[in-house]
Structure formats: structure tokens, C-alpha cells
Design a protein around this motif. Structure first.
Motif, PDB file in Angstrom:
ATOM      1  N   ASP A 163       0.841  -1.202   0.000  1.00 27.85           N
ATOM      2  CA  ASP A 163       0.000   0.000   0.000  1.00 27.85           C
ATOM      3  C   ASP A 163       0.872   1.247   0.000  1.00 27.85           C
ATOM      4  O   ASP A 163       1.363   1.693   1.040  1.00 27.85           O
ATOM      5  N   LYS A 166      -0.519   4.357   2.103  1.00 33.55           N
ATOM      6  CA  LYS A 166      -0.246   4.299   3.537  1.00 33.55           C
ATOM      7  C   LYS A 166       1.224   4.555   3.832  1.00 33.55           C
ATOM      8  O   LYS A 166       1.569   5.161   4.853  1.00 33.55           O
ATOM      9  N   SER A 170       2.523   7.567   6.209  1.00 33.61           N
ATOM     10  CA  SER A 170       3.445   7.277   7.309  1.00 33.61           C
ATOM     11  C   SER A 170       4.695   8.144   7.225  1.00 33.61           C
ATOM     12  O   SER A 170       5.155   8.700   8.228  1.00 33.61           O
ATOM     13  N   LYS A 219       3.587  -5.576  21.375  1.00 33.19           N
ATOM     14  CA  LYS A 219       2.999  -6.564  20.469  1.00 33.19           C
ATOM     15  C   LYS A 219       3.195  -7.981  21.001  1.00 33.19           C
ATOM     16  O   LYS A 219       2.290  -8.823  20.906  1.00 33.19           O
ATOM     17  N   TYR A 424       2.001   1.830  17.732  1.00 36.13           N
ATOM     18  CA  TYR A 424       1.020   0.758  17.949  1.00 36.13           C
ATOM     19  C   TYR A 424      -0.250   1.020  17.134  1.00 36.13           C
ATOM     20  O   TYR A 424      -0.786   0.110  16.490  1.00 36.13           O
ATOM     21  N   VAL A 425      -0.711   2.267  17.156  1.00 35.86           N
ATOM     22  CA  VAL A 425      -1.916   2.627  16.409  1.00 35.86           C
ATOM     23  C   VAL A 425      -1.684   2.454  14.911  1.00 35.86           C
ATOM     24  O   VAL A 425      -2.527   1.892  14.191  1.00 35.86           O
ATOM     25  N   LEU A 426      -0.538   2.932  14.418  1.00 37.57           N
ATOM     26  CA  LEU A 426      -0.237   2.799  12.991  1.00 37.57           C
ATOM     27  C   LEU A 426      -0.113   1.333  12.591  1.00 37.57           C
ATOM     28  O   LEU A 426      -0.608   0.913  11.535  1.00 37.57           O
ATOM     29  N   ASP A 427       0.554   0.556  13.426  1.00 40.76           N
ATOM     30  CA  ASP A 427       0.758  -0.854  13.114  1.00 40.76           C
ATOM     31  C   ASP A 427      -0.573  -1.601  13.084  1.00 40.76           C
ATOM     32  O   ASP A 427      -0.790  -2.466  12.217  1.00 40.76           O
ATOM     33  N   LYS A 428      -1.462  -1.287  14.011  1.00 42.00           N
ATOM     34  CA  LYS A 428      -2.771  -1.938  14.058  1.00 42.00           C
ATOM     35  C   LYS A 428      -3.586  -1.628  12.805  1.00 42.00           C
ATOM     36  O   LYS A 428      -4.421  -2.426  12.375  1.00 42.00           O
ATOM     37  N   ASN A 429      -3.362  -0.457  12.230  1.00 40.08           N
ATOM     38  CA  ASN A 429      -4.073  -0.064  11.020  1.00 40.08           C
ATOM     39  C   ASN A 429      -3.265  -0.352   9.756  1.00 40.08           C
ATOM     40  O   ASN A 429      -3.560   0.181   8.687  1.00 40.08           O
ATOM     41  N   GLU A 430      -2.224  -1.178   9.907  1.00 37.51           N
ATOM     42  CA  GLU A 430      -1.406  -1.678   8.791  1.00 37.51           C
ATOM     43  C   GLU A 430      -0.670  -0.564   8.040  1.00 37.51           C
ATOM     44  O   GLU A 430      -0.489  -0.627   6.831  1.00 37.51           O
ATOM     45  N   PHE A 431      -0.229   0.459   8.787  1.00 39.33           N
ATOM     46  CA  PHE A 431       0.643   1.474   8.206  1.00 39.33           C
ATOM     47  C   PHE A 431       2.087   1.030   8.428  1.00 39.33           C
ATOM     48  O   PHE A 431       2.458   0.694   9.556  1.00 39.33           O
TER      49      PHE A 431
END
Length: 497
Positions: A163, A166, A170, A219, A424-431
Motif C-alpha cells: 500500500d 499508507k 506514514s 505486540k 502501535y496505532v499505525l501498526d494496528k491499522n497496517e501502516f
């Protein structure tokens, strides 16, 4: 030349010098492996101890730390997905997946071996062509540095995964974070909101620790079954690569060594950029780019070769012009001056034997670092057996100490946890997180040199396109963008069919 090398090695031909290099290499590996610690921090801590030593003995331990710390970062990067130093960010991309697949031993051996080769390659360049390369580096001004920054930003395409949008978002978050604090040139306060601690801006080290170290712990803690002790340790033999693999990776090795050495010669860029740049070039040049990030030695070799090749490259402007190439060589420059020696054009003429003793120390330090890491491999792999309830607090405490030691302020410690939550927020949203760090590293380089370049050209953008080096770099950027776009479309068509 040969006689000078003999003289250089004869000046360190005593047990004390070799012992100091050995101690320095061990300390360097420690400072490199511990998240939050850096080579400059290690040199700064040991520098007062060298006041009473001679120049050769003092540089023996300091250069040992400098060489060892760059290579040491691969240990935690591969085993725990936590880069020990900013120079090991790209090492996590393929090193950690190899460890998770049961090839931790092989990944460590490959990384250590190519760290050694990359360092030796840059030292050969330092020995034989340092004066002309230093003169060439003088031709780089703000305009050229700006163009290099733009070229580096194009790496977002190769670090964004599937993506690109994204990945760009980022990266823009990373760039935006660099605008907090005092603006370059005119020192105007930006986005400080009246908070005094923000006047100095956000530092890279807390961002790196939060986004990688603490995030990885969060994680792993999220899954009660996850634990570092469950990562299988693959027992590799020898240097981790067969003769056939070495031949297959030779072009990758040479290309990454050149990238690292050139980036090292240019002051202010450093191993962080070379690490990611070499990885991205290797991925774009590969016949199987889709495998990068899944645990292939190609990416591991590119990143570890390049970041260690910076060590010799960064010494070139420091010795020949008195201009430090990175934070580590800035501390080494201070060590030289404390002993009454001023690096510069006359250094080779006035202190030739000392210069070649420095070359000899660098060679020995590279060899010692390889030996220590190879024979300490079983110890490193034992870290995987430490229960996570003990390992997590140790990593967090050491990372916190490293962040606090950066500027001796608690604000940097707070930043660790702020960026851990953001990551953590970015990783959870696959950024993807790599573009964020890349944007944070490159943002200040682009802004500072854009403003300096416009000041030198009285507000004209023409020089950015007409000065030869800048024009060539920008053309390379355009070619890379077109090439990446075509490859991306080709992969999409292949995936559809």
C-alpha cells in the motif's frame, strides 16, 4: 605506502594496544546491541579515561568502540526485531523473519561476516583514495544535499509494502514530526504550544526506541503465548554463507559497500540513511523483490554491509579536512584535538606515522569485532532462552537510560512511550513504520538544505536543476520513480493473472 603501513602496525605492536582495542571492541558491541545506546555515547563515556594515555593507546580503545558499536546493532535487530542503533533499522526487515523461521544463527553469522567485509571495503577506500574523495565531497553544497534528500525520499515506494498510499502517509507523519521545535536558520518556534521541552524538537533516538523497541514489547505482550524464548535458534556453521551464495551475493555486496562508503563521506547523512538506501536498492535490483521482508539474505547483506561501510567513509572527511562525517567521528575529532593533533590537509604530512597507526587500529578492530561476535554467538542465542517477564523490563530500562542519557532530560523518556503508542496505532491499522522513520531522518536534511540553497541562490530554484551533481541526482530520482512505478504495475498485473 607499504613502509607507512609497516610503521603503523609497529606503533601498535604491543600487548597493551591490542588489549585496549579488544576492550574497546567489546564495549562497542555492547553499546551497539543495547537499544538506546550509540557509538557516540560510548566514546563520550570512555573519552575522559584516555586523557592520561598516549594518542595511539587512547585511539585504540575509542576506535574499537566506534567499529564494534556499528556492527553490534545487528544482534538485537535480528533476535528481537529491535534495532540496537538507528543504523540497524533495515536489518530487522529480513533478519528477524529469518530468526522466526529458525535461522537466527545463520542470520547472525551472515550479518557479522558482511559487517566485517563492508568495514574492510571502506577502510581500503580510506587508505588509498581518501584525499581525492575528500576533495570531491567538498563540491557538495546545500543544493546537492537537498537533491540527495529527495532521492532518499523515493525509497518510500520500496518500503511501503503493498500500500503505497499508507507508506506516503506514514512518511509524511515522520516529516511533520521534524517540524516541531526551533526552525533551522532563523530559529522560529514551531508547534511548541508553549511547552519549553519542545523547543529542542523531537530526537531520533526516542522515536526509534518507541516505534521499534517498546512497540515490539507491546505486540509480544499482547499475545500471552508469544515469547522470545520460543524463537528456534538455527545452528549455522562457518560464516553462514556457502561459496555459491557468496558468489551470488557479490554484486549486492560491492554495490552496498559503495553506497555505504559514499554516504559516509558526505557529512551529516550517516549509517541510518545508508542502511535503508542500500536495502532499497537491493530490493529494486532483485529478480524477486516480493521476497524481501520475508527473510532473505539479500536484504540482510545489503543493510549490514552498507552501515559498516560508513565507518571508513566517515573517517575520510574527518582525517583529511577535519569535518566529522557522523556523531561518532565528531567524538573522535574531539579526542584528536584533546591530544594536540588537529585533523586536516596537513595531518598526513605532519603526523604520518600516527595516521597509519590509526589505519592499523581500524583493521585490527574490525578483525577483533568479527572474532568476538562469532565466538560469542552461543551467548547471543542464549538470550532467546530468557523468560519474557525478565527480558521485557531489562530492555525497557536500558532503552530508557539510553534515551535519558541523550540530553539528560525526562522529556525524551516521555517521548518513548508517546511514539510507542503512535507506532502501535499505525501498526494496528497496517501502516508501515519504516517510512515514518525514514521521513523523520530525511525531513531535517531536506528542509535545512533547501533553505540554505535558496539563500545561496537568492531565492532561485534554478541552481537545483543546473548544478551538475544536483541535476544528475534529480535525474536519478526521476528514473528511480519511473522504474519503481513500472515494476509495481508489472507485479500488479502478475498478481491479477
Amino acid at each position: 605506502m607499504f613502509d607507512m603501513f609497516v610503521t603503523g602496525f609497529s606503533m601498535i605492536a604491543n600487548p597493551m594496544a591490542y588489549l585496549l582495542i579488544l576492550i574497546g571492541s567489546i564495549l562497542g558491541i555492547f553499546f551497539g546491541a543495547v537499544p538506546g545506546m550509540t557509538s557516540s555515547m560510548g566514546i563520550a563515556l570512555v573519552l575522559p579515561v584516555t586523557y592520561s594515555m598516549g594518542i595511539v593507546e587512547g585511539m585504540a580503545i575509542l576506535l574499537g568502540i566506534y567499529i564494534g558499536s556499528i556492527s553490534g546493532g545487528l544482534i538485537t535487530a535480528i533476535l528481537f526485531n529491535i534495532p540496537g542503533t538507528p543504523a540497524s533499522i533495515a536489518t530487522t526487515f529480513d533478519g528477524y523473519p529469518m530468526a522466526m523461521r529458525g535461522e537466527g544463527g545463520k542470520a547472525l553469522r551472515v550479518g557479522m561476516f558482511y559487517s566485517f567485509l563492508g568495514g574492510m571495503f571502506s577502510l581500503l577506500v580510506l587508505f588509498y583514495v581518501s584525499p581525492p574523495l575528500a576533495k570531491f565531497a567538498l563540491k557538495f553544497g546545500p543544493v546537492e544535499y537537498f537533491s540527495i534528500g529527495i532521492l532518499s525520499l523515493t525509497l518510500i515506494a520500496s518500503l511501503s509494502g503493498d500500500d503505497l498510499v499508507k507508506g506516503i502517509i506514514s512518511a509524511m507523519i515522520g516529516v511533520a514530526l521534524t517540524t516541531i521545535g526551533m526552525a533551522p536558520i532563523d530559529s522560529v518556534k514551531r508547534f511548541t504550544f508553549g511547552i519549553g521541552a519542545l523547543n529542542g524538537g523531537v530526537q531520533l533516538l526516542p522515536v526509534l526506541i518507541g516505534v521499534y523497541a517498546v512497540l515490539e514489547i507491546l505486540k509480544s505482550a499482547e499475545n500471552s503465548d508469544a515469547g522470545y524464548g520460543e524463537i528456534p535458534a538455527f545452528k549455522a556453521k562457518g560464516l553462514g554463507v556457502s561459496l555459491k551464495e557468496f558468489k551470488q551475493q557479490f554484486v549486492n555486496f560491492v554495490r552496498s559497500s559503495v553506497v555505504g562508503t559514499v554516504i559516509g563521506i558526505l557529512p551529516g547523512l550517516g549509517a541510518t540513511i545508508s542502511n535503508i538506501l542500500a536495502y532499497s536498492i537491493a530490493k529494486d535490483s532483485s529478480n524477486h523483490p516480493e521476497k524481501f521482508g520475508t527473510g532473505v539474505v539479500d536484504g540482510l547483506i545489503a543493510s549490514e554491509t552498507a552501515n559498516n561501510a560508513v565507518s571508513g567513509g566517515a573517517m575520510i572527511p574527518m582525517l583529511t579536512m577535519g569535518i566529522p562525517g557522523d556523531a561518532g567521528t565528531a567524538m573522535l575529532l574531539a579526542a584528536f584535538m584533546l591530544h594536540g593533533i588537529t585533523p586536516g590537509p596537513l595531518l598526513f604530512r605532519e603526523h604520518g606515522p600516527i595516521v597509519y597507526s590509526i589505519f592499523a587500529i581500524l583493521i585490527v578492530a574490525n578483525v577483533f569485532t568479527l572474532i568476538i561476535e562469532m565466538y560469542g554467538l552461543k551467548v547471543f542465542l542464549k538470550l532467546l532462552d530468557i523468560p519474557k517477564q525478565f527480558l521485557y523490563p531489562i530492555i525497557i530500562v536500558l532503552a530508557t537510560i539510553g534515551a535519558y542519557g541523550l540530553n539528560n532530560r525526562l522529556f525524551d523518556v516521555l517521548c518513548i512511550f508517546i511514539f510507542a503508542v503512535l507506532g502501535y496505532v499505525l501498526d494496528k491499522n497496517e501502516f508501515p513504520l519504516a517510512p515514518l522513520v525514514l521521513g523523520f531522518v530525511i525531513g531535517p536534511i531536506i528542509e535545512l538544505n533547501l533553505r540554505r540553497g535558496l539563500m545561496s541562490t537568492y531565492g532561485s530554484f534554478g541552481a537545483f536543476f543546473t548544478r551538475p551533481i544536483s541535476a544528475v541526482v534529480l535525474v536519478m530520482t526521476l528514473v528511480l520513480l519511473v522504474f519503481s512505478s513500472l515494476k509495481s504495475r508489472k507485479r500488479q498485473k502478475t498478481a491479477r493473472t
